[in-house]
Motif scaffolding. Structure first.
Motif, PDB file in Angstrom:
ATOM      1  N   ASP A 135       6.131  24.952   1.922  1.00  0.00           N
ATOM      2  CA  ASP A 135       4.815  25.380   2.400  1.00  0.00           C
ATOM      3  C   ASP A 135       3.882  24.197   2.561  1.00  0.00           C
ATOM      4  OD1 ASP A 135       5.362  28.275   2.319  1.00  0.00           O
ATOM      5  OD2 ASP A 135       5.547  27.930   0.162  1.00  0.00           O
ATOM      6  N   LEU A 136       3.985  23.235   1.639  1.00  0.00           N
ATOM      7  CA  LEU A 136       3.092  22.079   1.670  1.00  0.00           C
ATOM      8  C   LEU A 136       3.796  20.885   1.042  1.00  0.00           C
ATOM      9  CD1 LEU A 136       0.276  20.759   2.074  1.00  0.00           C
ATOM     10  CD2 LEU A 136      -0.391  21.723  -0.137  1.00  0.00           C
ATOM     11  N   ILE A 137       3.768  19.751   1.739  1.00  0.00           N
ATOM     12  CA  ILE A 137       4.297  18.497   1.205  1.00  0.00           C
ATOM     13  C   ILE A 137       3.172  17.467   1.229  1.00  0.00           C
ATOM     14  CG2 ILE A 137       5.928  16.599   1.521  1.00  0.00           C
ATOM     15  CD1 ILE A 137       7.879  18.555   2.771  1.00  0.00           C
ATOM     16  N   LEU A 138       2.878  16.904   0.067  1.00  0.00           N
ATOM     17  CA  LEU A 138       1.879  15.842  -0.040  1.00  0.00           C
ATOM     18  C   LEU A 138       2.575  14.495   0.059  1.00  0.00           C
ATOM     19  CD1 LEU A 138      -0.257  17.170  -3.051  1.00  0.00           C
ATOM     20  CD2 LEU A 138      -0.580  17.596  -0.603  1.00  0.00           C
ATOM     21  N   LEU A 139       2.004  13.591   0.837  1.00  0.00           N
ATOM     22  CA  LEU A 139       2.582  12.267   1.027  1.00  0.00           C
ATOM     23  C   LEU A 139       1.508  11.198   0.932  1.00  0.00           C
ATOM     24  CD1 LEU A 139       4.952  12.837   4.106  1.00  0.00           C
ATOM     25  CD2 LEU A 139       5.643  12.648   1.706  1.00  0.00           C
ATOM     26  N   GLY A 140       1.937  10.021   0.525  1.00  0.00           N
ATOM     27  CA  GLY A 140       1.119   8.828   0.640  1.00  0.00           C
ATOM     28  C   GLY A 140       1.795   7.886   1.616  1.00  0.00           C
ATOM     29  N   MET A 141       1.190   6.730   1.824  1.00  0.00           N
ATOM     30  CA  MET A 141       1.805   5.718   2.676  1.00  0.00           C
ATOM     31  C   MET A 141       1.566   4.347   2.080  1.00  0.00           C
ATOM     32  SD  MET A 141       1.139   4.562   6.625  1.00  0.00           S
ATOM     33  CE  MET A 141      -0.092   3.364   6.070  1.00  0.00           C
ATOM     34  N   GLY A 142       2.623   3.545   1.989  1.00  0.00           N
ATOM     35  CA  GLY A 142       2.482   2.188   1.489  1.00  0.00           C
ATOM     36  C   GLY A 142       1.992   1.243   2.568  1.00  0.00           C
ATOM     37  N   ASP A 143       1.614   0.041   2.152  1.00  0.00           N
ATOM     38  CA  ASP A 143       1.109  -0.917   3.144  1.00  0.00           C
ATOM     39  C   ASP A 143       2.212  -1.433   4.064  1.00  0.00           C
ATOM     40  OD1 ASP A 143       2.436  -2.592   1.399  1.00  0.00           O
ATOM     41  OD2 ASP A 143       0.637  -3.605   0.667  1.00  0.00           O
ATOM     42  N   ASP A 144       3.478  -1.058   3.758  1.00  0.00           N
ATOM     43  CA  ASP A 144       4.584  -1.392   4.660  1.00  0.00           C
ATOM     44  C   ASP A 144       4.948  -0.226   5.567  1.00  0.00           C
ATOM     45  OD1 ASP A 144       5.637   0.332   2.806  1.00  0.00           O
ATOM     46  OD2 ASP A 144       7.361  -0.914   2.268  1.00  0.00           O
ATOM     47  N   GLY A 145       4.163   0.867   5.486  1.00  0.00           N
ATOM     48  CA  GLY A 145       4.421   2.026   6.344  1.00  0.00           C
ATOM     49  C   GLY A 145       5.422   3.008   5.773  1.00  0.00           C
ATOM     50  N   HIS A 146       5.894   2.783   4.551  1.00  0.00           N
ATOM     51  CA  HIS A 146       6.848   3.742   3.975  1.00  0.00           C
ATOM     52  C   HIS A 146       6.114   4.987   3.484  1.00  0.00           C
ATOM     53  CE1 HIS A 146       5.700   2.536  -0.210  1.00  0.00           C
ATOM     54  NE2 HIS A 146       6.213   3.715  -0.517  1.00  0.00           N
ATOM     55  N   THR A 147       6.856   6.069   3.358  1.00  0.00           N
ATOM     56  CA  THR A 147       6.339   7.283   2.735  1.00  0.00           C
ATOM     57  C   THR A 147       7.458   7.907   1.927  1.00  0.00           C
ATOM     58  OG1 THR A 147       5.062   9.301   3.095  1.00  0.00           O
ATOM     59  CG2 THR A 147       6.875   8.876   4.633  1.00  0.00           C
ATOM     60  N   PHE A 190      -0.894  13.789   4.499  1.00  0.00           N
ATOM     61  CA  PHE A 190      -0.949  12.383   4.090  1.00  0.00           C
ATOM     62  C   PHE A 190      -2.329  12.079   3.506  1.00  0.00           C
ATOM     63  CE2 PHE A 190       2.642  11.614   6.984  1.00  0.00           C
ATOM     64  CZ  PHE A 190       3.296  10.536   6.391  1.00  0.00           C
ATOM     65  N   MET A 191      -2.344  11.364   2.390  1.00  0.00           N
ATOM     66  CA  MET A 191      -3.577  10.844   1.804  1.00  0.00           C
ATOM     67  C   MET A 191      -3.434   9.327   1.743  1.00  0.00           C
ATOM     68  SD  MET A 191      -3.726  13.520  -1.378  1.00  0.00           S
ATOM     69  CE  MET A 191      -5.127  12.676  -2.114  1.00  0.00           C
ATOM     70  N   VAL A 192      -4.291   8.613   2.479  1.00  0.00           N
ATOM     71  CA  VAL A 192      -4.146   7.161   2.586  1.00  0.00           C
ATOM     72  C   VAL A 192      -5.499   6.495   2.348  1.00  0.00           C
ATOM     73  CG1 VAL A 192      -3.407   5.258   4.061  1.00  0.00           C
ATOM     74  CG2 VAL A 192      -2.275   7.479   4.256  1.00  0.00           C
ATOM     75  N   ALA A 193      -5.520   5.565   1.399  1.00  0.00           N
ATOM     76  CA  ALA A 193      -6.764   4.885   1.057  1.00  0.00           C
ATOM     77  C   ALA A 193      -6.530   3.386   0.922  1.00  0.00           C
ATOM     78  CB  ALA A 193      -7.333   5.443  -0.255  1.00  0.00           C
ATOM     79  N   GLY A 194      -7.513   2.601   1.324  1.00  0.00           N
ATOM     80  CA  GLY A 194      -7.473   1.168   1.086  1.00  0.00           C
ATOM     81  C   GLY A 194      -7.318   0.326   2.333  1.00  0.00           C
ATOM     82  N   GLU A 195      -8.022  -0.790   2.344  1.00  0.00           N
ATOM     83  CA  GLU A 195      -8.002  -1.709   3.485  1.00  0.00           C
ATOM     84  C   GLU A 195      -6.598  -2.258   3.750  1.00  0.00           C
ATOM     85  OE1 GLU A 195     -10.258  -5.905   4.752  1.00  0.00           O
ATOM     86  OE2 GLU A 195     -10.927  -4.744   3.003  1.00  0.00           O
ATOM     87  N   ASN A 196      -5.769  -2.353   2.686  1.00  0.00           N
ATOM     88  CA  ASN A 196      -4.427  -2.918   2.843  1.00  0.00           C
ATOM     89  C   ASN A 196      -3.500  -2.022   3.658  1.00  0.00           C
ATOM     90  OD1 ASN A 196      -4.507  -1.049   0.653  1.00  0.00           O
ATOM     91  ND2 ASN A 196      -2.530  -1.780  -0.053  1.00  0.00           N
ATOM     92  N   LYS A 197      -3.933  -0.809   3.998  1.00  0.00           N
ATOM     93  CA  LYS A 197      -3.105   0.107   4.792  1.00  0.00           C
ATOM     94  C   LYS A 197      -3.369  -0.001   6.295  1.00  0.00           C
ATOM     95  CE  LYS A 197      -1.701   1.766   0.857  1.00  0.00           C
ATOM     96  NZ  LYS A 197      -1.963   3.120   0.373  1.00  0.00           N
ATOM     97  N   ARG A 198      -4.366  -0.792   6.667  1.00  0.00           N
ATOM     98  CA  ARG A 198      -4.795  -0.806   8.073  1.00  0.00           C
ATOM     99  C   ARG A 198      -3.699  -1.246   9.037  1.00  0.00           C
ATOM    100  NH1 ARG A 198     -10.877  -3.489   7.932  1.00  0.00           N
ATOM    101  NH2 ARG A 198     -11.873  -1.872   6.632  1.00  0.00           N
ATOM    102  N   SER A 199      -3.020  -2.315   8.716  1.00  0.00           N
ATOM    103  CA  SER A 199      -2.006  -2.852   9.632  1.00  0.00           C
ATOM    104  C   SER A 199      -0.898  -1.840   9.881  1.00  0.00           C
ATOM    105  CB  SER A 199      -1.423  -4.148   9.054  1.00  0.00           C
ATOM    106  OG  SER A 199      -0.406  -4.647   9.890  1.00  0.00           O
ATOM    107  N   ALA A 200      -0.436  -1.203   8.803  1.00  0.00           N
ATOM    108  CA  ALA A 200       0.623  -0.200   8.960  1.00  0.00           C
ATOM    109  C   ALA A 200       0.118   1.012   9.726  1.00  0.00           C
ATOM    110  CB  ALA A 200       1.152   0.214   7.589  1.00  0.00           C
ATOM    111  N   LEU A 201      -1.089   1.459   9.434  1.00  0.00           N
ATOM    112  CA  LEU A 201      -1.651   2.609  10.148  1.00  0.00           C
ATOM    113  C   LEU A 201      -1.725   2.345  11.645  1.00  0.00           C
ATOM    114  CD1 LEU A 201      -4.562   3.864   7.865  1.00  0.00           C
ATOM    115  CD2 LEU A 201      -2.583   5.204   8.594  1.00  0.00           C
ATOM    116  N   GLN A 202      -2.097   1.123  12.003  1.00  0.00           N
ATOM    117  CA  GLN A 202      -2.193   0.769  13.421  1.00  0.00           C
ATOM    118  C   GLN A 202      -0.843   0.964  14.109  1.00  0.00           C
ATOM    119  OE1 GLN A 202      -3.820  -3.170  13.943  1.00  0.00           O
ATOM    120  NE2 GLN A 202      -5.048  -2.487  15.673  1.00  0.00           N
ATOM    121  N   GLN A 203       0.235   0.602  13.423  1.00  0.00           N
ATOM    122  CA  GLN A 203       1.573   0.755  13.981  1.00  0.00           C
ATOM    123  C   GLN A 203       2.049   2.210  13.955  1.00  0.00           C
ATOM    124  OE1 GLN A 203       3.288  -1.702  15.533  1.00  0.00           O
ATOM    125  NE2 GLN A 203       1.390  -2.859  15.227  1.00  0.00           N
TER     126      GLN A 203
END
Length: 239
Positions: A135-147, A190-203
């Motif tokens: 029904d619901l899956i919570l995910l994060g994302m690392g600064d390398d784009g992994h989840t 997805f819950m994503v926080a922090g400036e270090n995630k910007r590069s991966a998010l862009q991709q």
């Protein structure tokens, strides 16, 4: 797929909005099906969400908790995603023990434990050949784009015939939901926080990029896909 992207002013606002969505999904799913199956994320970002959920009054007996990935450590190890969620939320409310479904990590055999968890999912969802639908899956994302534990250029990214696989982080095994299992969900958040995630998010959000470099690109669920970003992370998408 219905895709929603929201950029919140700060991490506190991100947690508040996440809580709002999770509560809505829990309540509507329980109303429709009399139970809700949710998979939790590890890492530091969702911990305040779990702490906030601990203060809610919900029909805990109708909620079943799973994990989207787990480090291959004991349940009492400080790195355990299960331990974090138990301490932040599950042990603070009257949660039925039989409704908590942690990933097994005691066999000293990650592949065997992955198969064991897959069997538990099939038993719970009463499915033999079809992929279970959360029904619901919570995910994060690392600064390398992994989840989850779907890391760039690892073999588990290629798994298409199983729901649970063995991921690899710097030579250390981890149990993880596979891409097909995540993509069969009714809702992925997805819950994503922090400036270090910007590069991966862009991709991840680029028109063209290699999903093997940025595995979060591969998450395209059949239901809803929510990306909640704090301003520090999401600023790169506003340009």
């Amino acid at each position: 797929m219905k895709k929603f992207v929201e950029i919140l002013p700060d991490k506190a606002s991100l947690i508040d909005r996440s809580l709002e969505i999770v509560l809505t999904k829990l309540k509507s799913t329980i109303a429709a099906k009399d139970r809700c199956a949710i998979a939790l994320a590890g890492g530091s970002t969702p911990k305040p969400l779990y702490e906030a959920l601990a203060s809610q009054s919900l029909p805990w007996e109708k909620i079943h908790i799973f994990w989207g990935d787990e480090r291959y450590v004991s349940a009492t190890h400080s790195d355990s995603n299960q331990l974090m969620a138990r301490q932040a939320w599950l042990e603070k409310v009257n949660f039925p023990a039989e409704n908590i479904h942690p990933m097994p990590t005691a066999a000293n055999n990650p592949e065997a434990d992955a198969k064991k968890y897959e069997a538990e999912l099939r038993d719970f969802f009463q499915t033999e050949s079809e992929v279970p639908v959360f029904d619901l899956i919570l995910l994060g994302m690392g600064d390398d784009g992994h989840t989850a534990s779907l890391f760039p250029h690892t073999e588990v990214l290629n798994v298409s015939d199983r729901s649970i696989g063995v991921g690899n982080k710097d030579g250390q095994p981890r149990l993880t939901f596979t891409i097909p299992l995540i993509n069969h969900a009714n809702c992925v958040l997805f819950m994503v926080a922090g400036e270090n995630k910007r590069s991966a998010l862009q991709q991840v959000f680029a028109d063209e990029a290699d999903a093997r470099n940025y595995p979060s690109r591969s998450i395209q669920p059949q239901g809803e896909l929510w990306w909640l970003l704090d301003k520090s992370a999401g600023a790169v998408l506003e340009k």
